[in-house]
Design a protein around this motif. Structure first.
Motif, short mmCIF file in Angstrom:
data_model
loop_
_atom_site.label_atom_id
_atom_site.label_comp_id
_atom_site.label_asym_id
_atom_site.label_seq_id
_atom_site.Cartn_x
_atom_site.Cartn_y
_atom_site.Cartn_z
N VAL A 1 -0.42 -6.20 -2.95
CA VAL A 1 -1.43 -5.34 -3.58
C VAL A 1 -1.26 -5.33 -5.09
N LEU A 2 -0.06 -5.04 -5.56
CA LEU A 2 0.19 -4.97 -6.99
C LEU A 2 0.04 -6.33 -7.65
N ALA A 3 0.50 -7.38 -6.97
CA ALA A 3 0.42 -8.73 -7.54
C ALA A 3 -1.02 -9.18 -7.76
N LYS A 4 -1.88 -8.88 -6.80
CA LYS A 4 -3.27 -9.32 -6.92
C LYS A 4 -4.06 -8.45 -7.89
N LYS A 5 -3.70 -7.17 -7.97
CA LYS A 5 -4.39 -6.26 -8.88
C LYS A 5 -3.92 -6.45 -10.32
N ASN A 6 -2.67 -6.84 -10.47
CA ASN A 6 -2.08 -7.03 -11.80
C ASN A 6 -1.28 -8.34 -11.83
N PRO A 7 -1.97 -9.48 -11.88
CA PRO A 7 -1.29 -10.78 -11.82
C PRO A 7 -0.22 -10.96 -12.89
N ALA B 1 -3.65 3.49 -10.82
CA ALA B 1 -3.99 2.47 -11.82
C ALA B 1 -3.25 1.17 -11.55
N MET B 2 -2.07 1.29 -10.94
CA MET B 2 -1.24 0.11 -10.65
C MET B 2 -1.53 -0.44 -9.26
N GLY B 3 -1.48 0.43 -8.26
CA GLY B 3 -1.61 -0.01 -6.88
C GLY B 3 -2.77 0.62 -6.16
N GLU B 4 -2.65 0.75 -4.84
CA GLU B 4 -3.70 1.34 -4.02
C GLU B 4 -3.06 2.18 -2.92
N SER B 5 -3.75 3.25 -2.54
CA SER B 5 -3.27 4.06 -1.43
C SER B 5 -4.23 3.96 -0.25
N GLN B 6 -3.67 4.09 0.94
CA GLN B 6 -4.44 4.12 2.17
C GLN B 6 -3.99 5.32 2.97
N LYS B 7 -4.92 5.94 3.69
CA LYS B 7 -4.56 7.14 4.45
C LYS B 7 -4.06 6.78 5.85
N TYR C 1 0.82 -1.21 0.00
CA TYR C 1 0.00 0.00 0.00
C TYR C 1 0.86 1.26 0.00
N ILE C 2 0.49 2.23 -0.82
CA ILE C 2 1.00 3.58 -0.68
C ILE C 2 0.32 4.14 0.57
N THR C 3 1.09 4.69 1.50
CA THR C 3 0.57 4.89 2.85
C THR C 3 -0.07 6.26 3.09
N TYR C 4 -0.26 7.02 2.04
CA TYR C 4 -0.91 8.33 2.17
C TYR C 4 -1.81 8.52 0.95
N LYS C 5 -2.66 9.51 0.98
CA LYS C 5 -3.56 9.75 -0.14
C LYS C 5 -2.78 10.38 -1.30
N THR C 6 -2.81 9.71 -2.42
CA THR C 6 -2.21 10.26 -3.63
C THR C 6 -3.28 10.42 -4.70
N ASP C 7 -3.17 11.48 -5.46
CA ASP C 7 -4.11 11.70 -6.57
C ASP C 7 -3.48 11.36 -7.91
N ASN C 8 -2.31 10.75 -7.87
CA ASN C 8 -1.60 10.40 -9.10
C ASN C 8 -2.32 9.25 -9.80
N PRO C 9 -2.94 9.49 -10.95
CA PRO C 9 -3.73 8.45 -11.61
C PRO C 9 -2.90 7.26 -12.06
#
Length: 411
Positions: free
Chosen positions: A173-179, A137-143, A125-133
């Motif tokens: 996260v990346l592995a499951k989202k993009n096998p 698109a690749m991973g996920e962020s959490q606040k 997880y990216i550990t802060y809120k990012t607005d970078n599309p």
């Protein structure tokens, strides 16, 4: 300790790892060091995988030939005025929570001056809120860190040298989202290790770019250094390299991993941030771990800072002539640094800053008689051992961010 005996100790010895960090089966990972590389079938030089020495270990890269070439610009320190870093590990939960107040007070009142903060954590997880599309698109962020800009302002106010920790190839996260970017079993499921963690493929340049793009965003936020962790293939990968489905080319794994590090350095150096890499402390004492793709010299050559994890609890009986390394932190750290200097001195001007991770936790899982409670004396013994080997930078690890009080870090 000679190499053959060292490898035997790694294979048979009991090696403890504090839960929550570098939590692979270290004995399994280091078993990779005594296995010859498994090279892709299309390798144009099949002889490269041959192992002429009796231990079955492929020698490390020769520094003299590694340092020749036109890439010397990669090795100019982008932070020449940086302090001598003495830091602590800080989870995203701590950085964004109430514990941060106590951690800042620790730095305010001691010789400590730096924090290594999770920006992409062990789950991916990216550990802060990012607005970078592109990142989303690749991973996920959490606040986990509620307001990253406020955090950076807080660090600056307290004169903290900020280091962003990015876990690279261990990324569920990346592995499951993009096998397609990971390692897939024959049944089509994403492979996971015995701890339930999945890795992404170091051969994928999309994975490279994703992690470096996160690092670039961290640099824009104000981090002075990017510390990459899990820069390797999964533990014991050589045992499953031919059964898992993944994209690869003809390059050996050690070359792919070092190529990623070189790429990251070339992309981040111009932004004025340092690049550092975590690596097993054992790596300084044994040949390259071909199975997981880690070569201590190849990686070190392409970073500003190398951070070997030399926790005494990671070393098994007999290392550095110590029966129970966890019970003799001074001798263990001293021995590891002697080996580190021997390994890296041939790099000359390419030798990076050596900034080890040291232990501020009690390794009770080693079992009765094999560990001691770590506190002020044990932390100071490690710092003194580093200083005696001309190492004046270090990082303290405690998974819960509970650090020993009243330590003299100038020992």
């Amino acid at each position: 300790m000679n190499i053959t005996w060292a490898l035997l100790m790694m294979a048979l010895g009991s090696v403890g790892v504090q839960p929550g960090h570098h939590d692979a089966d270290v004995a399994t990972v280091l078993q990779s060091a005594k296995n010859p590389p498994i090279v892709a079938q299309n390798n144009s030089n099949p002889a490269a995988s041959a192992s002429p020495n009796p231990a079955g270990v492929k020698p490390s890269a020769t520094p003299a030939t590694e340092t020749d070439g036109p890439d010397s610009a990669l090795h100019a320190d982008p932070q020449p005025d940086a302090p001598k870093v003495k830091g602590i590990y800080v989870t995203a939960y701590s950085a964004g929570g109430a514990r941060m107040e106590k951690l800042l007070a620790l730095l305010d009142n001691t010789e400590l001056n730096s924090m290594v903060i999770d920006i992409k954590d062990d789950a991916g997880y990216i550990t802060y809120k990012t607005d970078n599309p592109e990142l989303l698109a690749m991973g996920e962020s959490q606040k986990f860190i509620g307001d990253i800009n406020k955090l950076m302002e807080r660090l600056k106010k307290h004169e903290v040298y900020p280091i962003a920790r990015i876990v690279v190839f261990k990324d569920s996260v990346l592995a499951k989202k993009n096998p397609e970017l990971s390692f897939v079993n024959k049944d089509g499921s994403v492979w996971a290790n015995k701890g339930g963690d999945s890795f992404v493929n170091p051969y994928s340049e999309d994975v490279w770019k994703y992690n470096v793009d996160i690092a670039k965003e961290a640099a824009k936020l104000g981090f002075k250094e990017i510390q990459f962790d899990y820069v390797r293939f999964p533990e014991g990968f050589e045992k499953r390299a031919d059964t898992l489905k993944y994209t690869k080319n003809a390059k050996p794994r050690v070359e792919i991993v070092s190529d990623f590090v070189k790429y990251a350095k070339s992309e981040l150096g111009p932004l004025g941030v340092r690049v550092s890499v975590d690596i097993f402390g054992y790596a300084a004492s044994v040949p390259a771990a071909e199975g997981i793709g880690q070569d201590f010299v190849k990686i070190s050559k392409n970073v500003d800072v190398i951070s070997p994890m030399v926790y005494p609890s990671h070393y098994s009986t007999g290392w550095f002539n110590v029966k129970d390394p966890d019970k003799d932190p001074y001798a263990t750290i001293k021995g590891s640094m002697v080996d580190t200097h021997k390994k890296l001195n041939p790099l000359g001007s390419y030798k990076p800053i050596i900034r080890p991770w040291i232990q501020d936790f009690t390794a009770s899982w080693l079992g009765s008689g094999h560990y001691i409670k770590y506190g002020k004396q044990q932390v100071e013994d490690q710092v003194r051992a580093l200083k005696d080997q001309n190492i004046d930078e270090f990082l303290l690890w405690n998974a819960n961010n509970r650090y020993t009080e009243n330590v003299n870090y100038e020992k």
